[in-house]
Design an enzyme around this catalytic site. Structure first.
Site, mmCIF file in Angstrom:
data_model
loop_
_atom_site.group_PDB
_atom_site.id
_atom_site.type_symbol
_atom_site.label_atom_id
_atom_site.label_comp_id
_atom_site.label_asym_id
_atom_site.label_seq_id
_atom_site.Cartn_x
_atom_site.Cartn_y
_atom_site.Cartn_z
ATOM 1 N N ASP A 138 -29.303 27.601 -27.276
ATOM 2 C CA ASP A 138 -28.814 28.773 -27.990
ATOM 3 C C ASP A 138 -27.657 28.383 -28.899
ATOM 4 O OD1 ASP A 138 -30.647 30.262 -26.561
ATOM 5 O OD2 ASP A 138 -29.197 30.822 -25.006
ATOM 6 N N LYS A 139 -27.395 29.208 -29.891
ATOM 7 C CA LYS A 139 -26.363 28.921 -30.894
ATOM 8 C C LYS A 139 -25.050 28.478 -30.268
ATOM 9 C CE LYS A 139 -23.573 31.138 -34.476
ATOM 10 N NZ LYS A 139 -23.249 32.401 -35.178
#
Length: 324
Positions: A138-139
């Protein structure tokens, strides 16, 4: 153009959906128009039968195979974004991803991603689908990712992921006191109403997360986790499901909950930690070409170190009050 093979199973909660709609949800990396083209051009089989009508309704449980071609990643622009390369040879690349870096371009993030950086630093990787990316973080999750530099390496790595032959371990800080390790074995699918969220749901895809306690604090727990599967947001969803969401998680975490009597500085430290406290710390796999067993480790990033130190100090200051 390069050959692309995808396989999946229609989920039970997709009953009644159009085939193109269902596949768009299952393969978010590809646009609905592209998937529709694949269907129309006889590239999609449903239970081993070619289906060329995008409007065909699905029932749930159908086996899907897509045999298509995909162009090189030339529509994404190379960008000079620094990559922290942990290991590199002719076939694979292992990077330590920082926070605030999206892995693959998508809605809201058309550029400035790991993929754009790969295209800049390794121009030949444009020949590999998705620029060699075989799994994501995820980011705002930090840590280790493996990237394939050739189609052959990518094929073997994808197969190894499907066979659960790649070991990925994470460190995290969760809310609440967890007394012992355990396993969460709960299926995950996209949330029925919140498009950016995932959720535990009986008709979702199988998902298994193992965890053990590394350190307990007054109202939080440091964990080591190992994935058997790789569903979107898996650790975050599973820990929230057992009522121990990760500190700072903007989707599943809720408001920070400082323990009683915490100092203003400690409370501010909790509030300032503005990402999920999750780091991919260890990656182990058999090299896709040589077969050699390889393992890498990435140290805990500074922001998580600061958070852990604050938790340790708060616990030490109140050790006489602890009942565990």
């Amino acid at each position: 153009m390069h050959e692309l093979k995808l396989s999946t199973e229609i989920e039970q909660n997709q009953l009644g959906m159009r085939l193109d709609q269902a596949l768009s949800a299952l393969f978010p990396d590809y646009s609905r128009s592209r998937i529709k083209d694949w269907i129309v051009n006889n590239k999609v089989t449903v239970n081993n039968v070619i289906v060329n009508k995008p409007k065909e309704r699905v029932l749930g449980g159908e086996k899907i195979i897509i045999n298509a071609e995909i162009e090189e990643e030339t529509h994404h622009q190379p960008e000079n974004i620094k990559l922290d390369v942990v290991y590199e040879d002719d076939d694979i690349l292992v990077i330590n991803k920082p926070r605030d870096l999206v892995v693959h371009p998508g809605a809201g993030n058309p550029n400035g991603t790991v993929l754009n950086a790969l295209l800049y630093h390794y121009p030949e990787i444009s020949r590999v689908p998705r620029a060699g990316i075989v799994h994501r973080l995820d980011k705002d999750t930090t840590g280790l990712m493996v990237v394939a530099k050739t189609i052959t390496a990518q094929t073997h790595l994808v197969e190894a992921l499907q066979l659960r032959e790649i070991t990925r371990e994470y460190e995290a800080v969760a809310m609440g006191i967890i007394t012992a390790g355990g396993t969460v074995d709960q299926p995950i699918t996209r949330h029925p109403t919140k498009r950016t969220h995932m959720a535990v749901f009986p008709t979702g895809k199988p998902a298994v997360t193992h965890y053990r306690v590394m350190e307990k604090y007054r109202l939080h727990t440091r964990l080591r986790l190992r994935l058997e599967t790789g569903r979107t947001h898996q650790i975050r969803v599973h820990m929230a499901h057992i009522a121990h969401p990760l500190i700072g998680d903007p989707l599943y975490g809720g408001r920070p909950r400082p323990p009683k009597g915490a100092s203003d500085l400690f409370i501010q430290t909790l509030r300032d930690f503005d990402r999920q406290a999750l780091h991919a710390t260890m990656l182990r796999l058999f090299h896709p070409i040589t077969g050699e067993l390889m393992e890498w480790h990435a140290p805990i990033p500074d922001d998580m170190q600061k958070l852990i130190q604050a938790l340790q100090q708060d616990t030490e200051q109140h050790k006489d009050e602890l009942d565990w």
